[in-house]
Design a protein around this motif. Structure first.
Motif, PDB file in Angstrom:
ATOM      1  N   UNK A  18       0.828  -1.206   0.000  1.00  0.00           N
ATOM      2  CA  UNK A  18       0.000   0.000   0.000  1.00  0.00           C
ATOM      3  C   UNK A  18       0.861   1.254   0.000  1.00  0.00           C
ATOM      4  N   UNK A  19       1.904   1.257   0.843  1.00  0.00           N
ATOM      5  CA  UNK A  19       2.793   2.418   0.926  1.00  0.00           C
ATOM      6  C   UNK A  19       3.521   2.646  -0.396  1.00  0.00           C
ATOM      7  N   UNK A  20       3.965   1.556  -1.024  1.00  0.00           N
ATOM      8  CA  UNK A  20       4.686   1.687  -2.299  1.00  0.00           C
ATOM      9  C   UNK A  20       3.785   2.242  -3.388  1.00  0.00           C
ATOM     10  N   UNK A  21       2.564   1.728  -3.467  1.00  0.00           N
ATOM     11  CA  UNK A  21       1.642   2.208  -4.494  1.00  0.00           C
ATOM     12  C   UNK A  21       1.234   3.658  -4.246  1.00  0.00           C
ATOM     13  N   UNK A  22       1.086   4.017  -2.965  1.00  0.00           N
ATOM     14  CA  UNK A  22       0.755   5.411  -2.639  1.00  0.00           C
ATOM     15  C   UNK A  22       1.857   6.341  -3.117  1.00  0.00           C
ATOM     16  N   UNK A  23       3.111   5.866  -3.045  1.00  0.00           N
ATOM     17  CA  UNK A  23       4.253   6.679  -3.470  1.00  0.00           C
ATOM     18  C   UNK A  23       4.492   6.589  -4.975  1.00  0.00           C
ATOM     19  N   UNK A  24       3.644   5.825  -5.678  1.00  0.00           N
ATOM     20  CA  UNK A  24       3.789   5.651  -7.137  1.00  0.00           C
ATOM     21  C   UNK A  24       5.162   5.106  -7.505  1.00  0.00           C
ATOM     22  N   UNK A  25       5.606   4.079  -6.755  1.00  0.00           N
ATOM     23  CA  UNK A  25       6.895   3.462  -7.008  1.00  0.00           C
ATOM     24  C   UNK A  25       6.710   2.008  -7.427  1.00  0.00           C
TER      25      UNK A  25
END
Length: 259
Positions: free
Chosen positions: A9-16
């Motif tokens: 979730x954190x990675x997708x939120x950061x668009x990475x």
């Protein structure tokens, strides 16, 4: 929501992408993949992952608190920590005490306030290099560029100063199943007296080894791997240790596996 879901979730939120996050943190893409799939259930890189994704590392590690910290909170905490770091302290222990007191105050204000795990020290890795005086030999040296961010909380619990510890990357399967290939351990340089069964980092003629050690009569040592099937015990007298250039670097007090 478990750790794997929070990291994804954190990675997708950061668009990475996984590769972009891994590159930002300084680890292999497979490490991120293993974390997100749930095959790896822990990592000492959670703080760096949280920073790269711009999320609360307490939330990422435990699921407690809010996913995001407000900019005001981050700025205020950063300024206070910088002020403490720049103040006068007798030694590293005094500095850590000041930081710990401030963190304890934050805990009293909010149940979601950061813990000491947000504060890290850069621990240098031991590495093997070609001997500049004899390219046919290898030597063990402290790296000036490769470092591990280790939580101050871990150091405080062990009552060790950052300047007296080094990190070592495990290579091979000799210490499985406890330490897998790719794991990292941290050792205390001031603890070189062998306590039977404890794990130590040793320099064996320019090769870094992490083994359980046992004392032998006359001052020698028995070197034991956990994977005894493929790596049987080795015994060395004092003279044999000198001939093999075996040097005990320090006792291992912390370890983590990334793969």
């Amino acid at each position: 929501m478990d750790l794997s879901e929070r990291i994804k979730l954190a990675r997708k939120k950061a668009n990475l992408t996984q590769s972009q996050l891994a590159e930002s943190v300084g680890i292999a893409q497979t490490a991120i993949s293993q974390l997100e799939s749930g095959k790896t259930l822990r990592s000492s890189y959670l703080i760096q992952i949280a920073r790269s994704c711009k999320v609360n590392s307490v939330w990422l590690a435990s699921g407690e608190g809010e996913m995001n910290l407000t900019e005001d909170t981050l700025t205020s905490l950063s300024n206070e920590i910088e002020e403490i770091m720049c103040g006068e302290h007798e030694d590293d222990a005094a500095l850590n005490n000041s930081l710990r007191e401030r963190i304890e105050n934050l805990r009293n204000v909010s149940r979601y306030a950061p813990s000491n795990s947000l504060l890290t020290e850069e621990i240098p890795y031991l590495i093997e290099l070609d001997d500049p005086l004899d390219p046919s030999r290898r030597v063990v040296q402290v790296s000036v560029s490769v470092q591990l961010d280790l939580s101050i909380e871990i150091l405080e619990k062990q009552k060790v100063l950052p300047k007296n510890v080094v990190a070592v990357a495990i290579s091979g399967n000799s210490m499985t199943p406890v330490l897998q290939d790719g794991s990292t351990v941290v050792a205390h340089l001031l603890e070189t007296q062998v306590i039977d069964g404890k794990m130590y980092v040793i320099d064996h003629g320019g090769q870094i080894r992490v083994k359980a050690l046992y004392r032998l009569p006359g001052g020698g040592i028995r070197v034991r791997s956990y994977n005894v099937t493929e790596h049987p015990d080795e015994s060395y007298s004092v003279r044999e240790m000198e001939e093999a250039k075996i040097r005990i670097i320090g006792r291992v007090f912390w370890g983590a596996s990334f793969y």
